[in-house]
Design a protein around this motif. Structure first.
Motif, PDB file in Angstrom:
ATOM      1  N   UNK A  14     102.450  29.052   4.425  1.00 30.00           N
ATOM      2  CA  UNK A  14     102.415  30.428   3.889  1.00 30.00           C
ATOM      3  C   UNK A  14     101.120  31.152   4.219  1.00 30.00           C
ATOM      4  N   UNK A  15     100.576  30.933   5.400  1.00 31.11           N
ATOM      5  CA  UNK A  15      99.452  31.766   5.852  1.00 31.11           C
ATOM      6  C   UNK A  15      99.874  32.433   7.160  1.00 31.11           C
ATOM      7  N   UNK A  16      99.718  33.728   7.238  1.00 29.55           N
ATOM      8  CA  UNK A  16     100.145  34.492   8.415  1.00 29.55           C
ATOM      9  C   UNK A  16      98.911  35.027   9.128  1.00 29.55           C
ATOM     10  N   UNK A  17      98.546  34.356  10.214  1.00 28.08           N
ATOM     11  CA  UNK A  17      97.321  34.735  10.932  1.00 28.08           C
ATOM     12  C   UNK A  17      97.557  34.920  12.424  1.00 28.08           C
ATOM     13  N   UNK A  18      98.815  34.886  12.874  1.00 26.68           N
ATOM     14  CA  UNK A  18      99.075  35.051  14.299  1.00 26.68           C
ATOM     15  C   UNK A  18      99.086  36.519  14.686  1.00 26.68           C
ATOM     16  N   UNK A  19      98.696  36.804  15.933  1.00 23.75           N
ATOM     17  CA  UNK A  19      98.621  38.195  16.369  1.00 23.75           C
ATOM     18  C   UNK A  19      99.962  38.727  16.846  1.00 23.75           C
ATOM     19  N   UNK A  20     100.908  37.833  17.152  1.00 21.48           N
ATOM     20  CA  UNK A  20     102.240  38.245  17.584  1.00 21.48           C
ATOM     21  C   UNK A  20     103.240  37.907  16.482  1.00 21.48           C
ATOM     22  N   UNK A  21     103.808  38.908  15.835  1.00 18.58           N
ATOM     23  CA  UNK A  21     104.698  38.666  14.702  1.00 18.58           C
ATOM     24  C   UNK A  21     105.918  37.852  15.114  1.00 18.58           C
ATOM     25  N   UNK A  22     106.420  38.053  16.322  1.00 15.17           N
ATOM     26  CA  UNK A  22     107.610  37.310  16.746  1.00 15.17           C
ATOM     27  C   UNK A  22     107.322  35.825  16.890  1.00 15.17           C
ATOM     28  N   UNK A  23     106.037  35.447  17.004  1.00 13.54           N
ATOM     29  CA  UNK A  23     105.661  34.047  17.096  1.00 13.54           C
ATOM     30  C   UNK A  23     105.048  33.525  15.790  1.00 13.54           C
ATOM     31  N   UNK A  24     105.186  34.279  14.732  1.00 10.97           N
ATOM     32  CA  UNK A  24     104.591  33.907  13.450  1.00 10.97           C
ATOM     33  C   UNK A  24     105.541  32.992  12.675  1.00 10.97           C
TER      34      UNK A  24
END
Length: 379
Positions: free
Chosen positions: A138-148
């Motif tokens: 439950x941590x969202x730190x990726x720059x590409x949402x489709x790869x999150x």
């Protein structure tokens, strides 16, 4: 770097060419982390399944991780060492094929249901197979949402607030994945999150796998943050073996896509060089993420450059474009164009759209020799 164009100008194009010296440079960065922490690092095959590179990678890393039976078999046959495999949903035939490979396999499950479904068969096959469960930290730190993998509603992994539903007496490996080309602070955040929010479950397993996406070899990655977090985790959970499974970090910047200019055209004042390499066919991430690969001798900043060209593919897809670059010289038919960082997530995603030629495969050895070991044709 302009010498690389001359070195690769005789290669049949299009081609993927790995650079052994740069690959070893990346591996040295990973080895430093291993030596400082005791973490085991396994190679995510999906980043680049160019298996003649596997013996070089295996000199440093501890095994391979796959996304299904074919990658697992590739790792078993050509990488050796440990084979790990994760799939969001296994079919019965997948499990049967994986068990038939022969060596110990570490199976990672995405759900409690699949763990219950297949764990008895795996345990009965061999006591050497390990069982893992993937969690969503439950941590969202990726720059590409489709790869999150931790986006809202993600199907990937058991949410960290639902770990009490997992039958931990059947689990050997806690697997947490949240990153994609992330830097050291994000790697540390993931490790700290697991230590703080999943401590009681960590103490019940033999291994914790912090997943992939740790971009350790990138020049902007600060490894001390990762090293500190891993060592703190090891001190808190001394009986647990730590794992990581990067892919891009091993091959980023360590190879090229080599192309030739087939034709140049000018329409409405826009000069276009049409190449025999296609981003849509050969590096789909260029299209999917608006990525623009660097070009040897070309500048993405076209200001003050005497010759500006859009580099295009010769497919029927109108927006099959590499990008616009400035050059010091005019482009002409037969010129060699070398894209840098051409290995990661290219070979495994390449396709036969329009029936265009698949790139040949080769390695630029440390001694300067180019070894091309496979080409593709109609058959």
């Amino acid at each position: 770097m302009t010498d690389i164009v001359k070195t690769l100008s005789s290669v049949q194009t299009p081609a993927y060419i790995a650079d052994e010296a740069l690959l070893r440079q990346n591996l040295a960065a990973l080895k430093a982390v291993k030596d400082a922490t005791g973490v085991q690092i396994i190679y995510a095959i999906k980043a680049c399944p160019l298996y003649p590179l596997f013996p070089i990678i295996a000199e440093v890393l501890d095994g391979s991780t796959a996304s299904g039976p074919y990658e697992a078999k590739l790792g078993h046959d050509h990488f050796g060492k440990e084979v790990h495999v994760f799939c969001p949903a296994y079919a019965q035939s997948d499990i049967d094929q994986l068990l038939a490979i022969g060596g110990p396999i570490h199976f990672y499950f995405n759900s409690v249901h699949q763990l219950h479904k297949f764990e008895p068969q795996i345990r009965a096959a061999s006591k050497d197979h390990a069982i893992g469960i993937r969690i969503n930290p439950r941590i969202s730190v990726t720059k590409y949402e489709k790869y999150n993998p931790c986006r809202q509603g993600s199907h990937l992994g058991v949410p960290i607030d639902q770990l009490d539903t997992v039958p931990w007496d059947k689990v050997d490996i806690l697997h947490a994945h949240a990153l994609c080309e992330n830097m050291g602070a994000d790697s540390a955040l993931l490790i700290q999150t697991i230590a703080e929010k999943a401590a009681e479950y960590v103490r019940r397993v033999k291994y914790v796998n912090f997943g992939g996406g740790h971009f350790i070899s990138h020049p902007d990655y600060h490894p001390l943050a990762l090293i500190h977090a891993l060592n703190h985790f090891k001190a808190e959970f001394p009986s647990v073996q730590m794992l990581m499974e990067p892919g891009g970090a091993i091959v980023q910047g360590a190879g090229y896509i080599v192309a030739k200019v087939i034709e140049t055209v000018e329409v409405d004042g826009v000069k276009t060089a049409i190449l025999d390499a296609s981003p849509n066919c050969h590096v789909p991430d260029v299209i999917k993420t608006d990525l623009q690969l660097p070009v040897v001798g070309g500048d993405e900043d076209t200001k003050n450059k005497p010759f500006v060209y859009t580099l295009a593919a010769r497919t029927c897809m109108a927006r099959d474009l590499w990008g616009t670059y400035g050059f010091e010289h005019d482009l002409k038919e037969g010129d060699t164009i070398v894209f840098k960082d051409g290995l990661q997530y290219s070979l495994g995603e390449a396709n036969w759209f329009n029936g265009h030629q698949r790139p040949s495969l080769g390695i630029l050895r440390v001694d300067g020799n180019v070894e091309v070991f496979k080409s593709f044709g109609y058959k």
